[in-house]
Design a protein around this motif. Structure first.
Motif, short mmCIF file in Angstrom:
data_model
loop_
_atom_site.label_atom_id
_atom_site.label_comp_id
_atom_site.label_asym_id
_atom_site.label_seq_id
_atom_site.Cartn_x
_atom_site.Cartn_y
_atom_site.Cartn_z
N GLU A 111 0.83 -1.21 0.00
CA GLU A 111 0.00 0.00 0.00
C GLU A 111 0.86 1.25 0.00
OE1 GLU A 111 -3.95 1.66 2.28
OE2 GLU A 111 -2.48 0.55 3.46
N GLU A 112 1.91 1.28 0.82
CA GLU A 112 2.79 2.44 0.86
C GLU A 112 3.48 2.66 -0.48
OE1 GLU A 112 3.97 2.22 5.62
OE2 GLU A 112 5.18 1.15 4.12
N TRP A 113 3.95 1.56 -1.09
CA TRP A 113 4.61 1.68 -2.39
C TRP A 113 3.63 2.17 -3.46
CZ3 TRP A 113 8.76 2.53 -4.88
CH2 TRP A 113 8.86 2.24 -6.24
N THR A 114 2.41 1.62 -3.46
CA THR A 114 1.42 1.99 -4.47
C THR A 114 1.16 3.49 -4.45
OG1 THR A 114 0.33 -0.17 -4.40
CG2 THR A 114 -0.98 1.69 -5.20
N PHE A 115 0.85 4.02 -3.28
CA PHE A 115 0.43 5.42 -3.23
C PHE A 115 1.62 6.38 -3.34
CE2 PHE A 115 -3.35 3.27 -1.75
CZ PHE A 115 -4.31 3.93 -2.49
N ALA A 116 2.81 5.94 -2.92
CA ALA A 116 3.99 6.78 -3.11
C ALA A 116 4.31 6.92 -4.60
CB ALA A 116 5.18 6.20 -2.36
N LYS A 117 4.27 5.80 -5.33
CA LYS A 117 4.58 5.87 -6.75
C LYS A 117 3.47 6.56 -7.53
CE LYS A 117 6.41 3.34 -10.70
NZ LYS A 117 7.10 2.12 -11.19
N GLN A 118 2.21 6.28 -7.19
CA GLN A 118 1.11 6.94 -7.89
C GLN A 118 1.17 8.45 -7.67
OE1 GLN A 118 -1.01 3.92 -9.98
NE2 GLN A 118 -1.38 6.11 -9.89
N LYS A 119 1.47 8.88 -6.44
CA LYS A 119 1.55 10.31 -6.16
C LYS A 119 2.65 10.96 -6.98
CE LYS A 119 1.99 13.68 -2.43
NZ LYS A 119 2.14 13.87 -0.96
N TRP A 120 3.81 10.28 -7.06
CA TRP A 120 4.91 10.80 -7.87
C TRP A 120 4.51 10.90 -9.33
CZ3 TRP A 120 7.72 8.04 -11.68
CH2 TRP A 120 8.80 8.75 -12.23
N GLN A 121 3.86 9.86 -9.84
CA GLN A 121 3.46 9.87 -11.25
C GLN A 121 2.47 11.01 -11.52
OE1 GLN A 121 2.08 5.82 -11.63
NE2 GLN A 121 3.91 5.21 -12.73
N ARG A 122 1.54 11.22 -10.61
CA ARG A 122 0.52 12.25 -10.83
C ARG A 122 1.13 13.65 -10.76
NH1 ARG A 122 -2.04 8.86 -13.13
NH2 ARG A 122 -3.58 7.56 -12.15
#
Length: 366
Positions: A332-343
């Motif tokens: 979960e931490e990896w998912t939202f960290a990477k998604q936030k960076w991508q966005r």
């Protein structure tokens, strides 16, 4: 009175390109051989070689009819025919903070800074149907077919993903249920079904573009991509850094390994860089519609290196986080960290690396 929703009808695929492209040489995992110990071992060997060498492979005989696949493409097409103002009602709150279920509009990324050309990529993500996600807010064209969408998504788990995870466990000399136990449909994870449209550019814009999307890796375990004939997907060979086209194959899925498996195996499994480039000229006049499924471990799974006899013999015992003494994230931490960076970062180009979490720098590829 509610407006009647028309039936899906048939989905017509455009003809494949006649251009001679530099196609990737990818192997095929045959799930028809899954029912015997010998067949499992044979296919496990094929799969592990694929995810070690190129990260991409085909799957055939996965037990889902072409008719069911076609209906999902037709549903995606119907969604994208909605007026933009209707689709914008389904943009998730917190999109810039990493939320991704719902509609992501086009134009959020500059793909050619010199000419200020933005992407024409639209995304509609539908999460799991396991009780953890709200499915009360879908456009009518999707809501009317929601039971069919759920059945299709669940069948991808039972007919495709579970067998692939068993084969991966066999290859890594683990109990057969090792990976299925951390990818259960009933447990909360950020899996989702995706309808994705790359809208065509006029010829004069295509002439200026190198690619329609930058090179990237997916952040989960396996991504399933259903065959669609508009060529555009390219993979970057890990050994040579060459870009190769991925050929659409009849009656197959294209599958790629992703970040979570790379972390869990300390890099033994490759999360392969891929992109969508400008289609060949005989296909540039049509939109490119994709149907995908993203499989991810449970949200609470910690992405530290698994204890595999094979990995330990081969010396794959620490991933990027562990070797640097940094905290290992949960999925979960990896998912939202990477998604936030991508966005946040993906709206502009020109950067080369970015630290997503301490111990991991994401690279950007042309």
């Amino acid at each position: 009175m509610p407006v009647p929703v028309p039936e899906l009808g048939t989905y017509n695929y455009v003809p494949e390109t006649k251009e001679q492209l530099d196609w990737a040489e990818l192997v095929t995992v045959d799930l028809a051989a899954f029912n015997t110990p010998e067949g499992k071992k044979q296919q496990a060997d094929i799969l592990i070689a694929a995810v070690r060498e190129k990260g991409f492979f085909y799957v055939k005989n996965f037990g889902i009819s072409q008719e069911r696949v076609d209906r999902q493409f037709a549903l995606g097409k119907r969604f994208y025919e909605l007026p933009l103002e209707e689709k914008l009602k389904y943009v998730p709150r917190g999109l810039d903070e990493g939320q991704f279920n719902g509609y992501v509009p086009a134009g959020r990324r500059v793909i050619d800074q010199e000419n200020n050309i933005r992407d024409q990529i639209e995304i509609f993500n539908i999460p799991k149907f396991n009780g953890d996600f709200d499915h009360s807010h879908h456009p009518a064209v999707v809501a009317e077919k929601l039971e069919e969408v759920e059945e299709f998504a669940r069948s991808l788990h039972s007919e495709v993903l579970d067998p692939l995870y068993v084969l991966l466990a066999i290859a890594l000399e683990l109990p057969e249920d090792y990976f299925t136990n951390i990818h259960k449909y009933e447990v909360k994870s950020e899996d989702h079904l995706r309808y994705m449209r790359y809208s065509k550019y006029p010829p004069e814009i295509n002439a200026k573009l190198s690619n329609w999307s930058y090179g990237h890796t997916d952040l989960g375990s396996f991504t399933l991509l259903f065959r669609q004939p508009v060529a555009g997907l390219q993979i970057r060979y890990p050994s040579t850094n060459e870009w190769k086209w991925v050929k659409p194959q009849d009656a197959t899925l294209t599958v790629n390994a992703c970040d979570a498996l790379q972390f869990l195996t300390a890099g033994y499994v490759k999360s392969t860089v891929h992109r969508v480039t400008v289609p060949p000229k005989d296909q540039q006049h049509v939109d490119r519609l994709g149907l995908l499924y993203f499989s991810r471990p449970h949200n609470d799974v910690k992405l530290d290196t698994i204890k595999s006899p094979l990995l330990e013999r081969e010396g794959y015992t620490e991933n990027e986080f562990e070797s640097g003494g940094n905290p290992v994230p949960t999925m979960e931490e990896w998912t939202f960290a990477k998604q936030k960076w991508q966005r946040s970062k993906a709206r502009v180009s020109g950067y080369e690396t970015a630290t997503i979490l301490p111990g991991f720098n994401e690279k950007v590829y042309a």
